[in-house]
Design an enzyme around this catalytic site. Structure first.
Site, PDB file in Angstrom:
ATOM      1  N   THR A 338       0.815  -1.220   0.000  1.00  0.00           N
ATOM      2  CA  THR A 338       0.000   0.000   0.000  1.00  0.00           C
ATOM      3  C   THR A 338       0.850   1.273   0.000  1.00  0.00           C
ATOM      4  O   THR A 338       2.060   1.235   0.173  1.00  0.00           O
ATOM      5  CB  THR A 338      -0.957   0.000   1.213  1.00  0.00           C
ATOM      6  OG1 THR A 338      -0.206  -0.334   2.392  1.00  0.00           O
ATOM      7  CG2 THR A 338      -2.063  -1.011   1.034  1.00  0.00           C
ATOM      8  N   ASP A 339       0.166   2.427  -0.153  1.00  0.00           N
ATOM      9  CA  ASP A 339       0.839   3.733  -0.242  1.00  0.00           C
ATOM     10  C   ASP A 339       0.739   4.499   1.076  1.00  0.00           C
ATOM     11  O   ASP A 339       0.653   5.719   1.091  1.00  0.00           O
ATOM     12  CB  ASP A 339       0.201   4.591  -1.349  1.00  0.00           C
ATOM     13  CG  ASP A 339       0.089   3.837  -2.656  1.00  0.00           C
ATOM     14  OD1 ASP A 339       1.105   3.276  -3.069  1.00  0.00           O
ATOM     15  OD2 ASP A 339      -1.000   3.801  -3.234  1.00  0.00           O
ATOM     16  N   SER A 364       1.090   8.859   4.978  1.00  0.00           N
ATOM     17  CA  SER A 364       0.538   8.810   3.626  1.00  0.00           C
ATOM     18  C   SER A 364       1.679   9.102   2.673  1.00  0.00           C
ATOM     19  O   SER A 364       2.308  10.154   2.762  1.00  0.00           O
ATOM     20  CB  SER A 364      -0.572   9.845   3.447  1.00  0.00           C
ATOM     21  OG  SER A 364      -0.913   9.940   2.084  1.00  0.00           O
ATOM     22  N   ARG A 365       1.965   8.167   1.758  1.00  0.00           N
ATOM     23  CA  ARG A 365       3.103   8.370   0.848  1.00  0.00           C
ATOM     24  C   ARG A 365       2.753   9.306  -0.297  1.00  0.00           C
ATOM     25  O   ARG A 365       3.615   9.640  -1.101  1.00  0.00           O
ATOM     26  CB  ARG A 365       3.605   7.014   0.335  1.00  0.00           C
ATOM     27  CG  ARG A 365       4.138   6.166   1.477  1.00  0.00           C
ATOM     28  CD  ARG A 365       4.881   4.922   1.027  1.00  0.00           C
ATOM     29  NE  ARG A 365       5.212   4.126   2.208  1.00  0.00           N
ATOM     30  CZ  ARG A 365       4.595   3.028   2.576  1.00  0.00           C
ATOM     31  NH1 ARG A 365       3.595   2.562   1.863  1.00  0.00           N
ATOM     32  NH2 ARG A 365       4.957   2.382   3.662  1.00  0.00           N
ATOM     33  N   VAL A 366       1.498   9.709  -0.383  1.00  0.00           N
ATOM     34  CA  VAL A 366       1.107  10.715  -1.372  1.00  0.00           C
ATOM     35  C   VAL A 366       1.238  12.102  -0.749  1.00  0.00           C
ATOM     36  O   VAL A 366       1.643  13.066  -1.382  1.00  0.00           O
ATOM     37  CB  VAL A 366      -0.325  10.449  -1.880  1.00  0.00           C
ATOM     38  CG1 VAL A 366      -0.808  11.566  -2.776  1.00  0.00           C
ATOM     39  CG2 VAL A 366      -0.373   9.124  -2.625  1.00  0.00           C
TER      40      VAL A 366
END
Length: 506
Positions: A338-339, A364-366
């Site tokens: 997951t991101d 959150s990698r975004v």
């Protein structure tokens, strides 16, 4: 010229193998063993992996193992109607489910058949449950937010359209509550939602459906239910079925949110099937391909580029941990796919901090790419302030003499933690979140006693809705705080905060 005996033998064998009318071996098989939801079938030399087989008596099965001398199949119905020696017929179809707008507002099983008592669904289109994920060239980077309506998530752990954000924590820490609140908040946001219940109690699923109905969320939601009482193969195919339904809207250029609740039970169902099919067990008795099980599902979440319609499929998988152990096999697998993850802690939940999101372990990698500018403007410092507060709080336990700066950081952090609390089924709109976070950024909460922080928030939002609705509308429309708007907000906050303190002082 004479043929040698071995050449004659080879020719005869070739003729037999290519004899077109040998339907018996290629398309019809015989059950050689059945039990525990598994059937082994002799014949069916042309069977495909994932193909639907017809056992007669209304019972179907799905091909899982392609062995040298038999086919291993899981049953999608009761096995008491099947006996050894029964014939099995190929259907030539991979397992597929109905798709389309007819599913909206409905509760269906893992095969896409309605189970809500509201009659038949009128849909002519179907899709296979398994599909290769869209390639890199068809995607674009995530940039639009999924407004969850939950303050702590939208401010410091934002989720973007097309992202895969894991919700992880022990049982009874509010994982499903976060997902359901996010679905409720998608009203009027052009987002179709799919909730996939895997291995849940039927009563729990019924309660969730009822809550979604009460909040008018079923108008844009499909519930796919494979409860704990259902067969392991149905629990296994449920998330893929839900994903296939979502991909139909994705390819129409629409935005879809899908919740998998939960993938821990999905892995357990797959383990049960695999061990019965005699696949070799590995770590924690899971088969070696359990990582592929979830990766091929979650890779299907994406944000497509404009050439492919620009739609998105956002995945919120849920994983249940045991005693907070995120280093176990399945949690580490899904974290790596997951991101980002929202980590919910039992200690926070039990101490009344709800949602019990651990701001330190959650990520959150975004990141801020998936935030509106207005939220970014008021929330940029919150994660740092919370981290600083937790660090100083643990340090302050060892001594009572604290300097003024340290006291100020701890007092602000205490108020901020209180402000980020939120009740279930009460997601906030974008403008409401901006106002609440504005009060923290500009230290209007500094004058408010800790126990009055949430009453102050409610009073603040009420006053804005009654007297300053134009400012809220401007935030919703422009999604950015201009210098002029900031000045107007500041003036309104001074007036409202003063009136709240005067009212409480009486």
């Amino acid at each position: 010229m004479e043929l040698r005996p071995e050449e004659i033998s080879a020719l005869i064998k070739d003729k037999i193998l290519n004899y077109k009318d040998r339907v018996e071996e290629k398309d019809i098989g015989v059950v050689i063993k059945v039990g525990d939801g598994i059937a082994l079938i002799n014949g069916l030399s042309n069977a495909m992996a994932g193909e639907l087989l017809d056992f007669g008596s209304g019972v179907f099965g799905m091909v899982m193992n392609l062995e040298e001398d038999h086919v291993g199949c899981v049953l999608l119905g009761q096995d008491d109607l099947i006996k050894e020696g029964n014939t099995v017929t190929r259907t030539g179809k991979i397992v597929e489910v109905p798709v389309g707008d007819a599913l909206l507002g409905r509760v269906v099983n893992a095969l896409g058949l309605p189970i809500d008592g509201l009659g038949a669904m009128v849909t002519t289109k179907t899709r296979p449950i398994e599909r290769v994920a869209p390639g890199v060239m068809t995607r674009q980077s995530v940039f639009q937010p999924v407004q969850t309506g939950i303050k702590i998530i939208d401010s410091i752990i934002p989720i973007g359209r097309g992202q895969r954000e894991l919700i992880i924590g022990d049982r009874q820490t509010g994982k499903t509550a976060l997902a359901v609140d996010t679905i409720i908040n998608q009203k009027d946001q052009n987002m179709i939602c799919i909730y996939v219940a895997i291995g849940q109690k039927s009563s729990t699923v019924a309660q969730i459906v009822e809550k979604l109905r009460v909040h008018k969320a079923m108008d844009y939601t499909v519930v796919v239910s494979a409860t704990a009482s259902e067969l392991a193969p149905l629990q296994f195919i449920a998330p893929y079925a839900g994903c296939a339904m979502g991909e139909e809207w994705l390819e129409q250029g629409k935005d879809v949110l899908i919740v998998y609740d939960d993938l821990s039970k999905h892995a357990v169902a797959y383990r049960a099937m695999s061990l019965l099919l005699r696949r070799p067990p590995g770590r924690e008795a899971y088969p070696g391909d359990v990582f592929y099980l979830h990766s091929r599902l979650l890779e299907r979440a994406c944000k497509l580029n404009k050439d492919f319609g620009g739609g998105s499929l956002t995945a919120l998988p849920i994983i249940e941990t045991q005693a907070g152990d995120i280093s176990a096999y399945i949690p580490t697998n899904v974290i790596s796919i997951t991101d980002g993850q929202l980590f919910l802690q039992t200690e926070l939940f039990n101490s009344g901090i709800r949602p019990a999101v651990d701001a330190g372990l959650s990520v959150s990698r975004v990141g801020s790419d998936a935030q509106t500018k207005a939220i970014k403007q008021v929330a940029s410092s919150i994660k740092f302030e919370l981290a600083q507060y937790r660090e100083l709080l643990s340090f302050a336990q060892f001594g009572s003499d604290l300097d003024a700066n340290t006291k100020a950081v701890i007092e602000h952090g205490t108020r901020l933690t209180e402000l980020l609390k939120q009740g279930q089924y009460s997601p906030l709109s974008l403008s409401q979140e901006v106002l609440v976070l504005f009060s923290a950024k500009h230290r209007f909460i500094k004058e408010i006693p800790v126990e009055l922080i949430l009453p102050y928030q409610d009073y603040l939002l009420r006053q804005f809705e009654n007297e300053e609705v134009a400012l809220m509308n401007e935030i919703e429309a422009k999604k950015v705080i201009s210098p002029e708007l900031e000045e107007k907000l500041h003036t309104a906050f001074v007036k409202i905060t003063k009136s709240f303190l005067q009212m409480r002082a009486k």
